[in-house]
Design a protein around this motif. Structure first.
Motif, PDB file in Angstrom:
ATOM      1  N   HIS A 153       0.855  -1.174   0.000  1.00 26.51           N
ATOM      2  CA  HIS A 153       0.000   0.000   0.000  1.00 26.51           C
ATOM      3  C   HIS A 153       0.897   1.231   0.000  1.00 26.51           C
ATOM      4  O   HIS A 153       1.840   1.292   0.778  1.00 26.51           O
ATOM      5  CB  HIS A 153      -0.921  -0.016   1.233  1.00 26.51           C
ATOM      6  N   ILE A 154       0.607   2.161  -0.887  1.00 29.16           N
ATOM      7  CA  ILE A 154       1.409   3.394  -0.975  1.00 29.16           C
ATOM      8  C   ILE A 154       0.485   4.574  -0.672  1.00 29.16           C
ATOM      9  O   ILE A 154      -0.105   5.162  -1.576  1.00 29.16           O
ATOM     10  CB  ILE A 154       2.058   3.538  -2.374  1.00 29.16           C
ATOM     11  N   PRO A 155       0.346   4.927   0.611  1.00 30.04           N
ATOM     12  CA  PRO A 155      -0.560   6.015   0.971  1.00 30.04           C
ATOM     13  C   PRO A 155      -0.038   7.402   0.600  1.00 30.04           C
ATOM     14  O   PRO A 155      -0.816   8.325   0.423  1.00 30.04           O
ATOM     15  CB  PRO A 155      -0.721   5.879   2.484  1.00 30.04           C
ATOM     16  N   VAL A 156       1.288   7.542   0.469  1.00 27.77           N
ATOM     17  CA  VAL A 156       1.877   8.846   0.159  1.00 27.77           C
ATOM     18  C   VAL A 156       2.850   8.706  -0.996  1.00 27.77           C
ATOM     19  O   VAL A 156       3.752   7.875  -0.954  1.00 27.77           O
ATOM     20  CB  VAL A 156       2.600   9.437   1.388  1.00 27.77           C
ATOM     21  N   ALA A 157       2.634   9.540  -2.025  1.00 25.47           N
ATOM     22  CA  ALA A 157       3.551   9.597  -3.166  1.00 25.47           C
ATOM     23  C   ALA A 157       3.526  11.032  -3.684  1.00 25.47           C
ATOM     24  O   ALA A 157       2.654  11.405  -4.466  1.00 25.47           O
ATOM     25  CB  ALA A 157       3.137   8.620  -4.246  1.00 25.47           C
TER      26      ALA A 157
END
Length: 147
Positions: A140-144
């Motif tokens: 899971h990549i909540p911040v990019a």
């Protein structure tokens, strides 16, 4: 009871870290009397295979959300931290560069070289938070954020 739970939790986290990366020496575990608190982010080597894998996931997220015709690829990992929290949470500062591969080609990033045409070269600085839960095989990549 609390001591048993703490030992079991720490053992589980260490085993998880080891099984995910395939190496027991992923991060330096602070000594028992260290000022680092359990569950706190700790710096990790930017050449660590787990860090490199997490950076690639961040780049995939960026490429999927950008309108650029070309794919980007990580060029340099500036800083990396990892936190053991329901898996491994990587906090990464990464430089990414535009490649010669067009998105519609669906090329493997490993085979994409950086842009050589001066007019098309572009470098972005990104901050990615990548949560990996190895036992469920989920990322899971909540911040990019890239600029």
């Amino acid at each position: 009871m609390a001591v048993n739970f703490t030992c079991s939790f720490i053992s589980l986290c260490c085993l998880t870290l080891w099984s995910f990366t395939g190496t027991a020496a992923v991060t330096k575990v602070p000594p028992p009397h260290s000022t680092v608190r359990p569950g706190s982010p700790v710096p990790v080597n930017t050449n660590n295979p787990g860090v490199r894998r997490a950076a690639r996931f961040g780049v995939y997220r960026y490429n999927n959300s950008s309108n650029d015709l070309f794919l980007f690829k990580e060029s340099h990992i500036q800083q990396a931290m990892v936190q053991i929290v329901r898996g491994l949470k990587y906090m990464l500062h990464v430089d990414i560069k535009r490649t010669v591969c067009e998105k519609r080609e669906h090329s493997s990033l490993d085979r994409c070289h950086f842009q050589r045409n001066k007019n098309l070269q572009q470098t972005l600085r990104c901050y990615f938070e990548v949560w990996i839960t190895p036992w469920t095989h989920k990322v899971h990549i909540p911040v990019a954020h890239c600029h």
